[in-house]
Design an enzyme around this catalytic site. Structure first.
Site, PDB file in Angstrom:
ATOM      1  N   GLY A  54      -5.568 -10.681  -2.297  1.00 56.80           N
ATOM      2  CA  GLY A  54      -6.683 -11.007  -2.991  1.00 56.80           C
ATOM      3  C   GLY A  54      -7.763 -10.129  -2.826  1.00 56.80           C
TER       4      GLY A  54
ATOM      5  N   ILE B 269       6.523  -9.548 -13.168  1.00 58.59           N
ATOM      6  CA  ILE B 269       6.560  -9.113 -14.552  1.00 58.59           C
ATOM      7  C   ILE B 269       6.255 -10.275 -15.772  1.00 58.59           C
ATOM      8  CG2 ILE B 269       8.281  -7.909 -16.065  1.00 58.59           C
ATOM      9  CD1 ILE B 269       8.380  -6.280 -14.170  1.00 58.59           C
TER      10      ILE B 269
ATOM     11  N   LEU C  42     -10.099   0.507  -0.940  1.00 55.32           N
ATOM     12  CA  LEU C  42     -11.570   0.571  -0.855  1.00 55.32           C
ATOM     13  C   LEU C  42     -11.966   1.092  -2.287  1.00 55.32           C
ATOM     14  CD1 LEU C  42     -12.264   2.319   2.607  1.00 55.32           C
ATOM     15  CD2 LEU C  42     -12.716  -0.102   1.827  1.00 55.32           C
ATOM     16  N   ALA C  43     -11.264   2.245  -3.016  1.00 56.61           N
ATOM     17  CA  ALA C  43     -11.691   2.981  -3.855  1.00 56.61           C
ATOM     18  C   ALA C  43     -11.619   1.669  -5.246  1.00 56.61           C
ATOM     19  CB  ALA C  43     -10.743   3.993  -4.463  1.00 56.61           C
ATOM     20  N   GLU C  44     -10.540   0.989  -4.883  1.00 59.20           N
ATOM     21  CA  GLU C  44      -9.982  -0.336  -5.861  1.00 59.20           C
ATOM     22  C   GLU C  44     -11.265  -1.142  -6.068  1.00 59.20           C
ATOM     23  OE1 GLU C  44      -6.277  -1.743  -4.826  1.00 59.20           O
ATOM     24  OE2 GLU C  44      -5.444  -0.316  -6.649  1.00 59.20           O
TER      25      GLU C  44
ATOM     26  N   ASP D 210       3.078  -0.813 -16.393  1.00 62.75           N
ATOM     27  CA  ASP D 210       2.087   0.090 -16.001  1.00 62.75           C
ATOM     28  C   ASP D 210       1.709   1.093 -17.237  1.00 62.75           C
ATOM     29  OD1 ASP D 210       1.697  -1.282 -13.779  1.00 62.75           O
ATOM     30  OD2 ASP D 210       3.477  -0.097 -12.861  1.00 62.75           O
TER      31      ASP D 210
ATOM     32  N   ARG E 204      11.014 -17.342 -16.596  1.00 67.95           N
ATOM     33  CA  ARG E 204       9.966 -16.548 -16.914  1.00 67.95           C
ATOM     34  C   ARG E 204       8.992 -16.943 -17.813  1.00 67.95           C
ATOM     35  NH1 ARG E 204       9.160 -12.234 -14.521  1.00 67.95           N
ATOM     36  NH2 ARG E 204      11.275 -11.490 -14.213  1.00 67.95           N
TER      37      ARG E 204
ATOM     38  N   ASN F 270      -8.742  -7.623  -4.021  1.00 69.37           N
ATOM     39  CA  ASN F 270      -9.553  -6.816  -5.551  1.00 69.37           C
ATOM     40  C   ASN F 270     -10.106  -8.259  -6.082  1.00 69.37           C
ATOM     41  OD1 ASN F 270      -9.066  -4.173  -6.226  1.00 69.37           O
ATOM     42  ND2 ASN F 270      -7.060  -4.868  -5.154  1.00 69.37           N
TER      43      ASN F 270
ATOM     44  N   MET G 258       2.392  -9.811  -8.515  1.00 73.10           N
ATOM     45  CA  MET G 258       3.564  -9.391  -8.324  1.00 73.10           C
ATOM     46  C   MET G 258       4.702 -10.042  -9.628  1.00 73.10           C
ATOM     47  SD  MET G 258       2.485  -6.790  -6.758  1.00 73.10           S
ATOM     48  CE  MET G 258       4.096  -5.985  -5.966  1.00 73.10           C
TER      49      MET G 258
ATOM     50  N   HIS H  60      -3.310  -0.916 -10.980  1.00 68.38           N
ATOM     51  CA  HIS H  60      -2.385   0.150 -10.305  1.00 68.38           C
ATOM     52  C   HIS H  60      -2.654   0.966  -9.243  1.00 68.38           C
ATOM     53  CE1 HIS H  60       1.804   0.897 -10.241  1.00 68.38           C
ATOM     54  NE2 HIS H  60       1.625   2.240 -10.353  1.00 68.38           N
TER      55      HIS H  60
HETATM   56  C1  GRF Z   1      -3.700  -3.468  -5.064  1.00 71.82           C
HETATM   57  O1  GRF Z   1      -3.282  -2.264  -4.284  1.00 71.82           O
HETATM   58  C2  GRF Z   1      -3.195  -3.188  -6.462  1.00 71.82           C
HETATM   59  O2  GRF Z   1      -3.513  -2.012  -6.847  1.00 71.82           O
HETATM   60  C3  GRF Z   1      -1.988  -3.511  -6.502  1.00 71.82           C
HETATM   61  O3  GRF Z   1      -1.732  -4.697  -5.772  1.00 71.82           O
HETATM   62  C4  GRF Z   1      -2.626  -4.476  -4.466  1.00 71.82           C
HETATM   63  C5  GRF Z   1      -3.290  -5.769  -4.458  1.00 71.82           C
HETATM   64  O4  GRF Z   1      -4.042  -5.955  -3.655  1.00 71.82           O
HETATM   65  N1  GRF Z   1      -1.550  -4.095  -8.042  1.00 71.82           N
HETATM   66  P1  GRF Z   1      -5.097  -6.933  -2.893  1.00 71.82           P
HETATM   67  O5  GRF Z   1      -4.223  -8.437  -3.326  1.00 71.82           O
HETATM   68  O6  GRF Z   1      -6.015  -7.284  -4.225  1.00 71.82           O
HETATM   69  O7  GRF Z   1      -5.602  -6.945  -1.631  1.00 71.82           O
END
Ligand code: GRF
Length: 321
Positions: A15, A94, A174-176, A147, A67, A17, A92, A111
């Protein structure tokens, strides 16, 4: 500042992000707030962080559930939290097509590749193995194709000579953490972004036959009938003459119709300065939930009123089929 958009963040793992989204939302000018963090994994580290931040959380293991049933339970929690957008951040799972369809245009994902390259898993290892100069990350709209939805924003990250999938993953994250909060902020602000609204009006107006765009008194205007004898059928007005509205102006049948629209639905229609006097109505675009099909229908009707007979006759014939 307008009310903030409410987002639900769905996670399965660390988590990080989600944390970046939360901290960006704590800045005064953030256009969104995190209303819920939800996970299919009750042990996701991100849930504890969200709780410590005073954010509502929801966890439901998917084991033993279909699902559809699991998606429906997650969705119910999202709705209960009053979230208008779903932001997937390392979720994670679908998602079922019906769930995705219900949130079309309101669900984003991040992604870890430069889409359309490397959909699915092991993106960093695949980029390195292919000898690519860069990996990277993409924020995209979620559609039924994995995606595969429209890419909203990307950052490329160089691959260094001794790169491993783990080292690249770390730098891409880091970029994300920079990209995702910005992309979400821009996306939830789209409904009041004049450039984005003009782009939509333009696409609808110029899809009609024999149209062109020409500026009129400083506003984008849309005409039908060709270079020389073209007539205006729509204008785009960005907060003109002190009006708070960003609007599309189209021609009604006359003053009676204009006034009844404005009285009946003042949140949708207004009588614009100057143009109103000749029966043009303003359709307010800088509000959530604009019915763009209705805007398209208004444009077509206004187009018909301005188009030369030879064109409307063709349309009538086409409509008869
Ligand atoms: C990220 O790299 C994202 O692009 C991918 O899953 C990862 C999640 O990382 N979909 P985090 O749980 O946010 O650290």
């Amino acid at each position: 500042m307008a009310e903030k958009a409410r987002i639900a963040v769905l996670i399965s793992g660390a988590g990080t992000n989600m944390a970046a989204l939360v901290y960006a939302s704590r800045m005064a000018d953030s256009p969104y707030e995190v209303a819920l963090v939800a996970s299919n994994n009750p042990d996701a580290a991100g849930l504890a962080l969200a709780q410590a931040e005073g954010i509502a959380t929801f966890a439901l293991p998917h084991k033993g559930m279909t699902r559809e049933a699991h998606d429906a339970a997650m969705e119910a929690a999202v709705i209960e939290a009053g979230a208008e957008y779903i932001v997937l951040a390392g979720y994670m799972r679908i998602l079922s097509d019906a769930f995705v369809a219900r949130w079309e245009g309101r669900m984003l994902n991040i992604h870890p590749s430069l889409l359309p390259l490397y959909k699915g898993l092991d993106t960093h290892a695949r980029a390195i193995a292919a000898g690519d100069s860069h990996g990277g990350t993409s924020v995209h709209l979620v559609t039924p194709e994995l995606d595969g939805g429209e890419v909203l924003a990307q950052i490329a990250v160089p691959i260094t000579p001794d790169e491993t999938p783990a080292s690249l993953a770390e730098r891409v994250k880091l970029a994300e953490h920079q990209l995702y909060p910005r992309a979400v902020a821009d996306y939830v602000s789209r409904w009041r972004d004049p450039a984005a609204l003009l782009a939509r009006v333009r696409a609808l107006a110029l899809a009609l036959p024999e149209t062109d765009e020409r500026e009129s008194h400083g506003s984008p205007g849309f005409r039908v009938g060709g270079e020389k004898s073209g007539k205006y059928f729509a204008y785009f007005a960005d907060q003109h003459h002190g009006s708070p509205h960003i609007a599309c102006l189209v021609r009604t049948g006359g003053m009676d119709e204009l006034l009844s629209l404005v009285e009946g639905q003042p949140e949708v229609y207004f009588k614009p300065a100057y143009y109103g006097a000749s029966g043009w109505v303003g359709i307010i675009l800088n509000r959530p939930g604009v019915d763009w099909d209705a805007v398209g229908e208004w444009l077509e009707r206004s187009w018909r009123g301005a188009a030369p007979k030879r064109l409307t006759r063709l349309m009538d014939v086409a409509d008869a089929f």
